[in-house]
Design an enzyme around this catalytic site. Structure first.
Site, PDB file in Angstrom:
ATOM      1  N   GLY A 100       0.875  -1.143  -0.069  1.00 14.61           N
ATOM      2  CA  GLY A 100       0.039   0.033   0.133  1.00 14.61           C
ATOM      3  C   GLY A 100       1.007   1.283  -0.017  1.00 14.61           C
ATOM      4  O   GLY A 100       1.905   1.189   0.747  1.00 14.61           O
TER       5      GLY A 100
ATOM      6  N   ARG B 214       1.585  -5.580  -6.119  1.00 12.19           N
ATOM      7  CA  ARG B 214       1.564  -6.525  -5.287  1.00 12.19           C
ATOM      8  C   ARG B 214       1.904  -7.807  -6.272  1.00 12.19           C
ATOM      9  O   ARG B 214       1.012  -8.226  -6.715  1.00 12.19           O
ATOM     10  CB  ARG B 214       0.228  -6.680  -4.366  1.00 12.19           C
ATOM     11  CG  ARG B 214      -0.316  -5.647  -3.424  1.00 12.19           C
ATOM     12  CD  ARG B 214      -1.307  -5.968  -2.682  1.00 12.19           C
ATOM     13  NE  ARG B 214      -1.808  -4.971  -1.963  1.00 12.19           N
ATOM     14  CZ  ARG B 214      -1.419  -4.363  -0.865  1.00 12.19           C
ATOM     15  NH1 ARG B 214      -0.434  -5.102  -0.204  1.00 12.19           N
ATOM     16  NH2 ARG B 214      -1.813  -3.393   0.070  1.00 12.19           N
TER      17      ARG B 214
ATOM     18  N   ASP C 262       5.167  -5.269   5.830  1.00 10.31           N
ATOM     19  CA  ASP C 262       5.655  -6.658   6.410  1.00 10.31           C
ATOM     20  C   ASP C 262       6.012  -7.524   5.182  1.00 10.31           C
ATOM     21  O   ASP C 262       6.955  -8.079   4.883  1.00 10.31           O
ATOM     22  CB  ASP C 262       5.054  -7.431   7.240  1.00 10.31           C
ATOM     23  CG  ASP C 262       3.407  -7.386   6.986  1.00 10.31           C
ATOM     24  OD1 ASP C 262       3.121  -7.206   5.975  1.00 10.31           O
ATOM     25  OD2 ASP C 262       2.851  -8.052   7.875  1.00 10.31           O
TER      26      ASP C 262
ATOM     27  N   THR D 279       3.695   2.586   5.769  1.00  9.69           N
ATOM     28  CA  THR D 279       2.296   2.062   5.648  1.00  9.69           C
ATOM     29  C   THR D 279       1.476   3.060   6.618  1.00  9.69           C
ATOM     30  O   THR D 279       1.917   3.267   7.867  1.00  9.69           O
ATOM     31  CB  THR D 279       2.296   0.714   6.249  1.00  9.69           C
ATOM     32  OG1 THR D 279       0.838   0.412   6.584  1.00  9.69           O
ATOM     33  CG2 THR D 279       3.039   0.369   7.521  1.00  9.69           C
TER      34      THR D 279
ATOM     35  N   ASP E 160      -0.953   2.447   8.306  1.00 13.55           N
ATOM     36  CA  ASP E 160      -1.770   1.565   9.375  1.00 13.55           C
ATOM     37  C   ASP E 160      -0.921   1.777  10.641  1.00 13.55           C
ATOM     38  O   ASP E 160      -1.244   1.453  11.881  1.00 13.55           O
ATOM     39  CB  ASP E 160      -1.857   0.003   9.148  1.00 13.55           C
ATOM     40  CG  ASP E 160      -2.634  -0.093   7.771  1.00 13.55           C
ATOM     41  OD1 ASP E 160      -3.511   0.795   7.542  1.00 13.55           O
ATOM     42  OD2 ASP E 160      -2.451  -1.074   7.049  1.00 13.55           O
TER      43      ASP E 160
ATOM     44  N   ASP F 229       1.402  -0.333  11.731  1.00  9.16           N
ATOM     45  CA  ASP F 229       0.965  -1.750  12.238  1.00  9.16           C
ATOM     46  C   ASP F 229       2.396  -2.562  12.221  1.00  9.16           C
ATOM     47  O   ASP F 229       2.424  -3.999  12.170  1.00  9.16           O
ATOM     48  CB  ASP F 229      -0.052  -2.577  11.364  1.00  9.16           C
ATOM     49  CG  ASP F 229       0.409  -2.753   9.913  1.00  9.16           C
ATOM     50  OD1 ASP F 229       1.036  -2.091   9.576  1.00  9.16           O
ATOM     51  OD2 ASP F 229      -0.157  -3.480   9.360  1.00  9.16           O
TER      52      ASP F 229
ATOM     53  N   ARG G 285     -27.268  14.446  15.714  1.00  5.72           N
ATOM     54  CA  ARG G 285     -26.974  13.049  15.175  1.00  5.72           C
ATOM     55  C   ARG G 285     -25.646  12.475  15.888  1.00  5.72           C
ATOM     56  O   ARG G 285     -24.786  13.174  16.243  1.00  5.72           O
ATOM     57  CB  ARG G 285     -26.556  13.310  13.764  1.00  5.72           C
ATOM     58  CG  ARG G 285     -27.920  13.465  12.896  1.00  5.72           C
ATOM     59  CD  ARG G 285     -27.473  13.685  11.236  1.00  5.72           C
ATOM     60  NE  ARG G 285     -28.622  14.110  10.428  1.00  5.72           N
ATOM     61  CZ  ARG G 285     -28.356  14.845   9.142  1.00  5.72           C
ATOM     62  NH1 ARG G 285     -27.156  14.932   8.790  1.00  5.72           N
ATOM     63  NH2 ARG G 285     -29.408  15.003   8.419  1.00  5.72           N
TER      64      ARG G 285
ATOM     65  N   MET H 164      -9.309   2.861   8.246  1.00  2.00           N
ATOM     66  CA  MET H 164      -8.557   1.840   7.838  1.00  2.00           C
ATOM     67  C   MET H 164      -7.532   1.397   8.970  1.00  2.00           C
ATOM     68  O   MET H 164      -7.488   2.086   9.932  1.00  2.00           O
ATOM     69  CB  MET H 164      -7.869   2.227   6.486  1.00  2.00           C
ATOM     70  CG  MET H 164      -8.448   2.353   5.305  1.00  2.00           C
ATOM     71  SD  MET H 164      -7.733   2.663   3.958  1.00  2.00           S
ATOM     72  CE  MET H 164      -6.836   0.961   3.438  1.00  2.00           C
TER      73      MET H 164
ATOM     74  N   ARG I 118      -6.136  -2.237   8.802  1.00  2.00           N
ATOM     75  CA  ARG I 118      -6.173  -3.711   8.854  1.00  2.00           C
ATOM     76  C   ARG I 118      -6.576  -4.222  10.579  1.00  2.00           C
ATOM     77  O   ARG I 118      -7.437  -3.902  11.025  1.00  2.00           O
ATOM     78  CB  ARG I 118      -5.021  -4.352   8.423  1.00  2.00           C
ATOM     79  CG  ARG I 118      -4.578  -3.900   7.015  1.00  2.00           C
ATOM     80  CD  ARG I 118      -3.876  -4.897   6.232  1.00  2.00           C
ATOM     81  NE  ARG I 118      -2.550  -4.666   6.875  1.00  2.00           N
ATOM     82  CZ  ARG I 118      -1.038  -5.378   6.413  1.00  2.00           C
ATOM     83  NH1 ARG I 118      -1.568  -6.295   5.479  1.00  2.00           N
ATOM     84  NH2 ARG I 118       0.022  -4.988   6.807  1.00  2.00           N
TER      85      ARG I 118
ATOM     86  N   HIS J  16      -9.829   4.471   1.346  1.00  2.00           N
ATOM     87  CA  HIS J  16      -8.363   4.767   1.024  1.00  2.00           C
ATOM     88  C   HIS J  16      -8.207   6.383   0.793  1.00  2.00           C
ATOM     89  O   HIS J  16      -7.011   6.842   0.445  1.00  2.00           O
ATOM     90  CB  HIS J  16      -8.534   4.229  -0.377  1.00  2.00           C
ATOM     91  CG  HIS J  16      -8.228   2.697  -0.469  1.00  2.00           C
ATOM     92  ND1 HIS J  16      -9.254   2.119  -0.258  1.00  2.00           N
ATOM     93  CD2 HIS J  16      -7.196   1.913  -0.374  1.00  2.00           C
ATOM     94  CE1 HIS J  16      -9.067   0.491  -0.278  1.00  2.00           C
ATOM     95  NE2 HIS J  16      -7.637   0.628  -0.386  1.00  2.00           N
ATOM     96  N   VAL J  17      -9.241   7.200   1.131  1.00  2.00           N
ATOM     97  CA  VAL J  17      -9.209   8.670   0.919  1.00  2.00           C
ATOM     98  C   VAL J  17      -7.943   8.912   1.955  1.00  2.00           C
ATOM     99  O   VAL J  17      -7.313   9.924   1.644  1.00  2.00           O
ATOM    100  CB  VAL J  17     -10.599   9.382   1.121  1.00  2.00           C
ATOM    101  CG1 VAL J  17     -11.058   9.302   2.694  1.00  2.00           C
ATOM    102  CG2 VAL J  17     -10.197  10.705   0.740  1.00  2.00           C
TER     103      VAL J  17
END
Length: 347
Positions: free
Chosen positions: A7, A68, A99, A121, A123, A125, A158, A165, A167, A247-248
């Site tokens: 990514g 990928r 990874d 990344t 994330d 992570d 509201r 995102m 993962r 993905h934005v």
């Protein structure tokens, strides 16, 4: 050679620029490899000059593109990649990604091509580093979008369930949730009770609270957030909308932190290669840029995520295994501390 794989993440271009100019400044020819490991197989590359990386530091994504590549995992694909390295006299590669990218770097190193991994990344992570390239930008983008949602939530009394995102890692949701004052933060690392959420929301509504933001990580389950949106409306009577930012949050101009992280990690990667080192991942720990054995980093990541298999730790000493356990404990404690803080100030 430089490549980006997996990514894309804001700050990758800052790293590409840094590696290119640091290496050329040291008298080393630099080759940009397009489309990740796919480009290494196909020979899709270009010899870079300093001007080839001008005006990219402010761009999101990756100017080297990404892919990928399953073929790279096969003996045939690896043979093609090594042949490309030999043809173009590439004896070292900086691979920027997650990874999966690091596993590819290990394979290259086993075939005699020195390889250094940079953690890129959104994330966050990768357990071996406190921060990954792209995470800060992704969180800031999330904050900007949720701030806008909160404006309209307050106007109309509201609730918005916001899925981000990450993962299996809840860092984007956790950090952005704290920064936006989310009512609830739902991440895979911490168990939660739906009924308690409904009860708290009803209590806050009675106390006069008009808007509610439920920040959720995609790691808590596919399509779960859409189901939760309906349940909140049913159990609280609060009009509830669902927003999947998706993905934005990967795009956009990188923040100061990601530009600096990409730049400093890139310089460190070149220094390691020039020193004759390989099979390393560059990390930021305790505000310092350091290098770790890449196989140690991958095993550590598996340990933290509960994905270790028989034999994964056989090559490591007891001291190294204990270091992994200590790092995992620190990472879990950090998440728990931040989550507790979020609970304390979300009332």
């Amino acid at each position: 050679g430089i490549l980006t794989s997996g990514g894309d993440a804001p700050g990758m271009n800052a790293a590409i620029r840094s590696v290119t100019r640091a290496a050329i400044g040291s008298g080393v020819e630099v080759v940009g490899i397009y489309r990740g490991y796919r480009g290494l197989i196909d020979g899709n590359l270009k010899v870079f000059t300093p001007r080839d990386v001008s005006n990219i530091i402010n761009d999101g994504g990756t100017m080297l593109w990404s892919d990928r590549c399953l073929e790279f995992k096969t003996p045939e694909g690896m043979a093609k990649a090594i042949a490309t390295c030999e043809k173009f006299e590439i004896d070292g590669i900086v691979a920027i990604g997650g990874d999966g990218t690091f596993k590819g770097a290990i394979d290259l190193a086993r075939h005699g091509i020195a390889a250094i991994g940079l953690p890129g990344t959104i994330d966050n992570d990768i357990t071996s580093t406190d921060y990954t390239i792209g995470f800060d930008t992704a969180v800031n983008t999330t904050i900007q979008m949720v701030d806008r949602l909160r404006d309209t939530c307050e106007s109309h009394a509201r609730c918005n369930v916001v899925e981000v995102m990450g993962r299996d890692c809840g860092d984007i949701a956790l950090y952005a949730g704290i920064a936006t004052g989310a009512t609830e933060i739902l991440i895979p690392e911490v168990k939660f009770d739906e009924n308690e959420i409904f009860e708290r929301m009803n209590k806050y509504k009675e106390e006069g609270k008009r808007h509610f933001i439920i920040m959720a990580s995609e790691g808590i389950g596919s399509e779960y957030c859409e189901s939760l949106t309906k349940k909140i409306a049913e159990h609280t009577g609060i009009e509830t909308k669902f927003a999947r930012l998706a993905h934005v949050v990967r795009g956009g101009s990188p923040t100061l932190r990601d530009r600096l992280l990409g730049a400093t990690m890139g310089i460190k990667a070149v220094e390691e290669l020039l020193a004759g080192n390989s099979n390393l991942v560059i990390c930021e720990n305790d505000d310092k840029i350091v290098s770790l054995d890449i196989e140690f980093a991958l095993a550590l990541d598996k340990m933290y995520k509960g994905k270790l298999k028989d034999g994964d730790l056989d090559k490591f000493s007891e001291e190294q295994i204990q270091q992994m356990k200590d790092r995992c404990a620190e990472a879990k404690a950090k998440v728990e501390s931040l989550y507790k803080m979020a609970e304390d100030i979300s009332k």
